[in-house]
Design an enzyme around this catalytic site. Sequence first.
Site, short mmCIF file in Angstrom:
data_model
loop_
_atom_site.label_atom_id
_atom_site.label_comp_id
_atom_site.label_asym_id
_atom_site.label_seq_id
_atom_site.Cartn_x
_atom_site.Cartn_y
_atom_site.Cartn_z
N ASN A 75 0.80 -1.22 0.00
CA ASN A 75 0.00 0.00 0.00
C ASN A 75 0.84 1.27 0.00
OD1 ASN A 75 -2.53 1.65 0.60
ND2 ASN A 75 -1.29 2.10 2.39
N SER B 137 -4.39 2.64 -8.35
CA SER B 137 -5.20 3.85 -8.44
C SER B 137 -5.90 3.90 -9.79
CB SER B 137 -4.31 5.09 -8.28
OG SER B 137 -5.01 6.28 -8.62
N TYR C 38 3.04 9.92 -11.38
CA TYR C 38 2.17 9.13 -10.51
C TYR C 38 1.36 8.14 -11.34
CZ TYR C 38 -1.36 7.97 -7.00
OH TYR C 38 -2.19 7.30 -6.13
N SER D 252 3.56 5.36 -12.59
CA SER D 252 3.95 4.41 -11.54
C SER D 252 2.82 3.44 -11.25
CB SER D 252 4.35 5.16 -10.27
OG SER D 252 3.23 5.74 -9.61
N LYS D 253 1.59 3.92 -11.24
CA LYS D 253 0.46 3.05 -10.94
C LYS D 253 0.11 2.15 -12.12
CE LYS D 253 -0.29 4.33 -6.70
NZ LYS D 253 -0.09 3.40 -5.57
N ILE E 20 -10.42 8.84 -2.18
CA ILE E 20 -10.72 8.25 -0.88
C ILE E 20 -10.32 9.26 0.20
CG2 ILE E 20 -10.24 6.35 0.71
CD1 ILE E 20 -11.69 5.39 -1.75
#
Length: 265
Positions: A97, A152, A163, A166-167, A196
């Site tokens: 996580n 994500s 980002y 990377s996901k 979230i």
Amino acid sequence: MSNFKRYDFSGKVALVTGSSSNGIGAAIALQLAQYGAQVVITGRNAANLNKVAQKIKDASGSTPLEVVGDLLDDSFAPKLVQSAIDKFGRIDVLVNNAGFGDTDMSLSSENLMEGYDKVMGLNLKSAIRMTQLCVPHLEKGKGFSNIINISSIAAIRPYVLVYSCSKAALDMCTRCSASELGVKGIRVNSINPGPIWTDFGRSVGNDRFFHDLEHIVKAKSPLGRIGDPEEIANLASFLASDLAANITGSIFVSDGGMLVESMGK
């Protein structure tokens, strides 16, 4: 949570990275502990980690193992895994996580490559390294063991350059790992949350992150709401359980419909 137990993780050990703040990792660790698992929690902030540990102890009656450290430090991952083995003798569930994002990282950013190393190092490299280190222990689980990567919807829909990259890479890591580790009896799946309610905004230096995001979610999401960490934990508990014994290499989106948007607004 009701007294009715949908899952039973008694005798199992779960290691959850990025579990020292008020967010998804802490919620997953708490719920798995409530279902009977021994949990290993970890993060960089010792005070925050201790708060999560106390919350888990109060809710479940079990005392989690707290391991303070930074997964960007290459020496920490082996220490973390060994600490779990020294304490509990096994690892049955790994939840990757730990993650980081920078909302101001674009091709015009002066510190783009410095940020790239940090984001890719934590979001991808650490997950791969933790997976590699845990496999020898996970394969002893005789078909129960599994890995859950927290990705994500930014992996699927462009958000911020590094980002999102990377996901997206983490999602492919999930698929490749599932393909390779299935013969060892290890399942690997991904959960891809949308917005979230977590401390993510503060972690990237933007205290107004969710305040600014909320009106966008209400306008574009069919459900018109930002999700809660517990809702991601609900999905993680299912995927970690033997009820999901036939599921591996899958990407599960929990985003209130953000990817499809709303036709009625």
